[in-house]
Write a protein that holds these residues in place. Sequence first.
Motif, PDB file in Angstrom:
ATOM      1  N   LEU A  48       0.832  -1.208   0.000  1.00  0.00           N
ATOM      2  CA  LEU A  48       0.000   0.000   0.000  1.00  0.00           C
ATOM      3  C   LEU A  48       0.863   1.253   0.000  1.00  0.00           C
ATOM      4  O   LEU A  48       1.969   1.264   0.529  1.00  0.00           O
ATOM      5  CB  LEU A  48      -0.891   0.028   1.244  1.00  0.00           C
ATOM      6  CG  LEU A  48      -2.002  -1.012   1.350  1.00  0.00           C
ATOM      7  CD1 LEU A  48      -2.748  -0.809   2.685  1.00  0.00           C
ATOM      8  CD2 LEU A  48      -2.970  -0.910   0.180  1.00  0.00           C
ATOM      9  N   GLU A  49       0.326   2.322  -0.558  1.00  0.00           N
ATOM     10  CA  GLU A  49       0.953   3.637  -0.425  1.00  0.00           C
ATOM     11  C   GLU A  49       0.881   4.050   1.049  1.00  0.00           C
ATOM     12  O   GLU A  49      -0.102   3.746   1.733  1.00  0.00           O
ATOM     13  CB  GLU A  49       0.199   4.668  -1.277  1.00  0.00           C
ATOM     14  CG  GLU A  49       0.533   4.606  -2.747  1.00  0.00           C
ATOM     15  CD  GLU A  49       1.957   5.071  -3.036  1.00  0.00           C
ATOM     16  OE1 GLU A  49       2.402   6.060  -2.434  1.00  0.00           O
ATOM     17  OE2 GLU A  49       2.635   4.417  -3.852  1.00  0.00           O
ATOM     18  N   PRO A  50       1.902   4.762   1.558  1.00  0.00           N
ATOM     19  CA  PRO A  50       1.898   5.111   2.985  1.00  0.00           C
ATOM     20  C   PRO A  50       0.701   5.967   3.408  1.00  0.00           C
ATOM     21  O   PRO A  50       0.298   5.928   4.562  1.00  0.00           O
ATOM     22  CB  PRO A  50       3.210   5.876   3.186  1.00  0.00           C
ATOM     23  CG  PRO A  50       3.685   6.233   1.811  1.00  0.00           C
ATOM     24  CD  PRO A  50       3.125   5.213   0.888  1.00  0.00           C
ATOM     25  N   PHE A  51       0.129   6.738   2.464  1.00  0.00           N
ATOM     26  CA  PHE A  51      -0.995   7.604   2.832  1.00  0.00           C
ATOM     27  C   PHE A  51      -2.337   7.035   2.363  1.00  0.00           C
ATOM     28  O   PHE A  51      -3.344   7.734   2.367  1.00  0.00           O
ATOM     29  CB  PHE A  51      -0.761   9.020   2.297  1.00  0.00           C
ATOM     30  CG  PHE A  51       0.571   9.572   2.730  1.00  0.00           C
ATOM     31  CD1 PHE A  51       0.846   9.798   4.074  1.00  0.00           C
ATOM     32  CD2 PHE A  51       1.575   9.819   1.804  1.00  0.00           C
ATOM     33  CE1 PHE A  51       2.087  10.268   4.484  1.00  0.00           C
ATOM     34  CE2 PHE A  51       2.812  10.298   2.196  1.00  0.00           C
ATOM     35  CZ  PHE A  51       3.079  10.525   3.549  1.00  0.00           C
ATOM     36  N   GLU A  79      13.994   5.739  11.434  1.00  0.00           N
ATOM     37  CA  GLU A  79      13.425   6.895  12.127  1.00  0.00           C
ATOM     38  C   GLU A  79      12.039   6.590  12.686  1.00  0.00           C
ATOM     39  O   GLU A  79      11.713   6.965  13.810  1.00  0.00           O
ATOM     40  CB  GLU A  79      13.367   8.091  11.173  1.00  0.00           C
ATOM     41  CG  GLU A  79      14.740   8.625  10.767  1.00  0.00           C
ATOM     42  CD  GLU A  79      15.520   9.189  11.954  1.00  0.00           C
ATOM     43  OE1 GLU A  79      14.953  10.028  12.691  1.00  0.00           O
ATOM     44  OE2 GLU A  79      16.677   8.782  12.150  1.00  0.00           O
ATOM     45  N   ALA A  80      11.205   5.892  11.881  1.00  0.00           N
ATOM     46  CA  ALA A  80       9.840   5.583  12.323  1.00  0.00           C
ATOM     47  C   ALA A  80       9.863   4.625  13.511  1.00  0.00           C
ATOM     48  O   ALA A  80       9.092   4.776  14.466  1.00  0.00           O
ATOM     49  CB  ALA A  80       9.029   4.999  11.170  1.00  0.00           C
ATOM     50  N   GLU A  87       3.764   6.789  12.685  1.00  0.00           N
ATOM     51  CA  GLU A  87       5.122   7.345  12.623  1.00  0.00           C
ATOM     52  C   GLU A  87       5.733   7.210  11.231  1.00  0.00           C
ATOM     53  O   GLU A  87       6.485   8.078  10.797  1.00  0.00           O
ATOM     54  CB  GLU A  87       6.018   6.686  13.680  1.00  0.00           C
ATOM     55  CG  GLU A  87       5.579   6.939  15.114  1.00  0.00           C
ATOM     56  CD  GLU A  87       5.528   8.410  15.509  1.00  0.00           C
ATOM     57  OE1 GLU A  87       6.014   9.263  14.741  1.00  0.00           O
ATOM     58  OE2 GLU A  87       4.989   8.719  16.589  1.00  0.00           O
ATOM     59  N   VAL A  88       5.428   6.102  10.522  1.00  0.00           N
ATOM     60  CA  VAL A  88       5.894   5.968   9.129  1.00  0.00           C
ATOM     61  C   VAL A  88       5.303   7.114   8.307  1.00  0.00           C
ATOM     62  O   VAL A  88       6.000   7.789   7.548  1.00  0.00           O
ATOM     63  CB  VAL A  88       5.490   4.594   8.531  1.00  0.00           C
ATOM     64  CG1 VAL A  88       5.657   4.590   7.014  1.00  0.00           C
ATOM     65  CG2 VAL A  88       6.330   3.474   9.155  1.00  0.00           C
ATOM     66  N   GLN A  89       3.996   7.357   8.487  1.00  0.00           N
ATOM     67  CA  GLN A  89       3.339   8.424   7.734  1.00  0.00           C
ATOM     68  C   GLN A  89       3.927   9.783   8.096  1.00  0.00           C
ATOM     69  O   GLN A  89       4.211  10.600   7.224  1.00  0.00           O
ATOM     70  CB  GLN A  89       1.830   8.412   8.015  1.00  0.00           C
ATOM     71  CG  GLN A  89       1.158   7.188   7.410  1.00  0.00           C
ATOM     72  CD  GLN A  89      -0.272   7.000   7.856  1.00  0.00           C
ATOM     73  OE1 GLN A  89      -0.649   7.416   8.953  1.00  0.00           O
ATOM     74  NE2 GLN A  89      -1.071   6.352   7.021  1.00  0.00           N
ATOM     75  N   SER A  90       4.155  10.010   9.390  1.00  0.00           N
ATOM     76  CA  SER A  90       4.624  11.329   9.806  1.00  0.00           C
ATOM     77  C   SER A  90       6.062  11.588   9.361  1.00  0.00           C
ATOM     78  O   SER A  90       6.395  12.682   8.927  1.00  0.00           O
ATOM     79  CB  SER A  90       4.397  11.509  11.310  1.00  0.00           C
ATOM     80  OG  SER A  90       5.587  11.702  11.993  1.00  0.00           O
TER      81      SER A  90
END
Length: 276
Positions: A137-140, A180-181, A207-210
């Motif tokens: 999936l796309e992260p968003f 980082e996530a 956190e991946v999304q942010s």
Amino acid sequence: MPELPEVEVTRQSFGDRIEGASVRSVHMGKPLRWPVGYDVDALHGWQVGKVLRRGKYLWLPLARSDGTQGGLLIHLGMSGSLSFSHRLPPAGVHDHFEMVTDKGTLRLTDPRRFGAVVWGPSMHEGVPGKLLAGLGLEPFDEALDGAYLHERLRGRSVAIKQALLAGDIVVGAGNIYACEALFRAGIDPRLPAGRVSKPRCEKLVREVQSVLQQAIALGGSSLKDFKDAHGAQGHFQLATQVYGREALPCRVCGTPIRRVLQGQRATFYCPICQKR
Ligand SMILES: [Zn+2]
């Protein structure tokens, strides 16, 4: 290597400007990773549509006045960058794809030639369809949430960091962003993926999304010679919490950041803030 944020920043830097352009000519330099699979001379007069991104690929839709559809799938490989301008210097030895349009020239500069420009009747058919088929999936994507991640990780003994990097669950969590996530989510990168609880999966998705959103807002990262199609440089690397900070004090607790290898890739983490 250009990661998802850099590719998205590249898309944003030229997508609006090239939309609606009419192709005058296409020139190829040395062979890239795969052949184009189309007679590029026949693209004269085709019109460029809305540029899309899927994972680290860009899709440049093209349409002919008789309604024929197609497009080019572009990958920046290890070292590629795209420029789009009316005033580019003459093509150099590392410029291997150039599309001249009435709105400017799109040029792929790729010293290592792991990049690609591939024709397809659509992004879901032909070679592009095959290349994009295995992507997560796309992260968003609205379908990506803690429950989805938890379900996809069930029973997997591979480390959570490597499960993220594989890209078959969610795309975009490349090495820097995965490190980082996981730090921000407080998860030890070596934890077996199937043992990450649902609440921690929810936190990890957020956190991946942010971290990706932040990298896109800051103009992309990772490669010091990364440039978007305006020639602007990315700055995300300046803001990392753990990546590239081996032995430096954790910004939260002061403990020295550790570096380990996981599947040949360097992982950076805090042994106190990130728990199993
Ligand atoms: Zn710490």
